[in-house]
Design an enzyme around this catalytic site. Structure first.
Site, short mmCIF file in Angstrom:
data_model
loop_
_atom_site.label_atom_id
_atom_site.label_comp_id
_atom_site.label_asym_id
_atom_site.label_seq_id
_atom_site.Cartn_x
_atom_site.Cartn_y
_atom_site.Cartn_z
N HIS A 78 46.29 24.30 -40.35
CA HIS A 78 44.82 24.21 -40.39
C HIS A 78 44.25 25.57 -39.97
O HIS A 78 44.81 26.23 -39.09
CB HIS A 78 44.33 23.10 -39.46
CG HIS A 78 42.87 22.81 -39.66
ND1 HIS A 78 41.90 23.60 -39.10
CD2 HIS A 78 42.24 21.87 -40.40
CE1 HIS A 78 40.70 23.13 -39.48
NE2 HIS A 78 40.89 22.08 -40.26
N GLU A 120 41.91 26.35 -38.10
CA GLU A 120 41.63 26.47 -36.66
C GLU A 120 42.91 26.80 -35.89
O GLU A 120 42.88 27.52 -34.89
CB GLU A 120 40.97 25.17 -36.14
CG GLU A 120 39.53 25.07 -36.64
CD GLU A 120 39.01 23.66 -36.82
OE1 GLU A 120 39.60 22.70 -36.29
OE2 GLU A 120 37.99 23.51 -37.53
N GLY A 146 32.91 22.66 -41.13
CA GLY A 146 31.97 22.37 -40.04
C GLY A 146 30.65 23.13 -40.15
O GLY A 146 29.88 23.14 -39.20
P1 PGA Z 1 34.63 19.42 -41.75
O1 PGA Z 1 36.15 19.78 -41.39
O2 PGA Z 1 34.70 18.24 -42.73
O3 PGA Z 1 34.00 19.03 -40.45
O4 PGA Z 1 34.03 20.62 -42.38
C1 PGA Z 1 37.17 19.72 -42.34
C2 PGA Z 1 38.48 20.17 -41.72
O5 PGA Z 1 38.48 21.18 -40.99
O6 PGA Z 1 39.54 19.55 -41.94
#
Ligand code: PGA
Length: 252
Positions: free
Chosen positions: A96, A98, A174
């Protein structure tokens, strides 16, 4: 026919009891959505056992958001793939953005995590995607190609048959900004082509999910595209109603 998948990535949200309520809400409303849609929920590690219990008797599958690169041993704070598999997980999200951005995950680490996932019978949901600068510089194709070549190309043909890819443009995660359905289709088709260069016809069977501010209002349009096989949902997965409504976006 490729699998249609709607996967919820809860990230670091909800307390365990809240997570159980959320899972129960998804179970309760699941019957309103076509049984052709495969729902997966990916809660934090701490919730997995309780959520597994809440999902019992339903067809909603469980996934984790990460796993360790090593099998076991002196790795304080890590959670092994064997541990999440033992709690009933069938999937694990790997790579991911992040994790790549805040925890320094590189392709070298991800290759090891992928091996751990397969060794324990888990299906990885491998995430790729470019950031805003890369998109604006027109480098998005090269970025996702490298993320695939450096990790997915190392899989065996057998392993590749058990893989889900999630394309998540970092600028859409996000932020409330979604890629347009056409932008999603363009890069999903490209990803499939890159997969086909290595795995041939099997690439036509690999589910490729879109992620990044996917919500009930835009899911149907995005899922209607030929190479989009569902979504990896962050924020909107935290409300059972919205998560299920995204599943209703499948009309094909
Ligand atoms: P989001 O996140 O739908 O809040 O944009 C998606 C994700 O990071 O898997």
């Amino acid at each position: 026919m490729r699998k249609k998948i709607v996967a919820g990535n809860w990230k670091m949200n909800t307390l365990p009891a809240e997570g159980v309520e959320l899972a129960k809400g998804v179970v309760a409303g699941r019957g309103e959505v076509c049984s052709c849609v495969n729902f997966i929920v990916c809660p934090p590690f701490t919730h997995l056992a309780m959520v597994a219990e809440a999902l019992k008797g339903s067809d909603i599958e469980l996934g984790a958001q990460n796993c360790a690169a090593e099998a076991k041993g002196a790795y304080t704070g890590e959670v092994a793939a064997s541990m999440i598999a033992a709690l009933g997980c069938k999937y694990v999200i790997l790579g991911h953005s992040e994790r790549r951005q805040y925890y320094g995950e590189t392709s070298a680490t991800l290759n090891k995590k992928m091996e751990q996932a397969y060794a324990n019978g888990l299906t990885p949901i491998y995430c790729v995607g470019e950031n805003l600068d890369e998109r604006e510089a027109g480098k998005h194709f090269d970025v996702v190609k490298a993320q695939i070549e450096e990790v997915v190309y190392n899989l065996s043909e057998e392993q590749f048959k058990n893989l889900v890819i999630a394309y998540e443009p970092v600028w859409a995660i996000g932020t409330g900004k979604t890629a347009t359905a056409d932008q999603a289709q363009e890069i999903h088709a490209y990803i499939r082509k890159v997969l086909a260069e290595k795995f041939g016809a099997a690439a036509a069977e690999c589910p490729i999910l879109y992620g990044g501010s996917c919500k009930p209002a835009n899911a149907a349009e995005i899922f209607a595209k030929e190479d989009v096989d569902g979504g990896l949902i962050g924020g909107a997965a935290l409300k059972a109603e919205d998560f299920l409504a995204i599943g209703k976006g499948f009309q094909k």
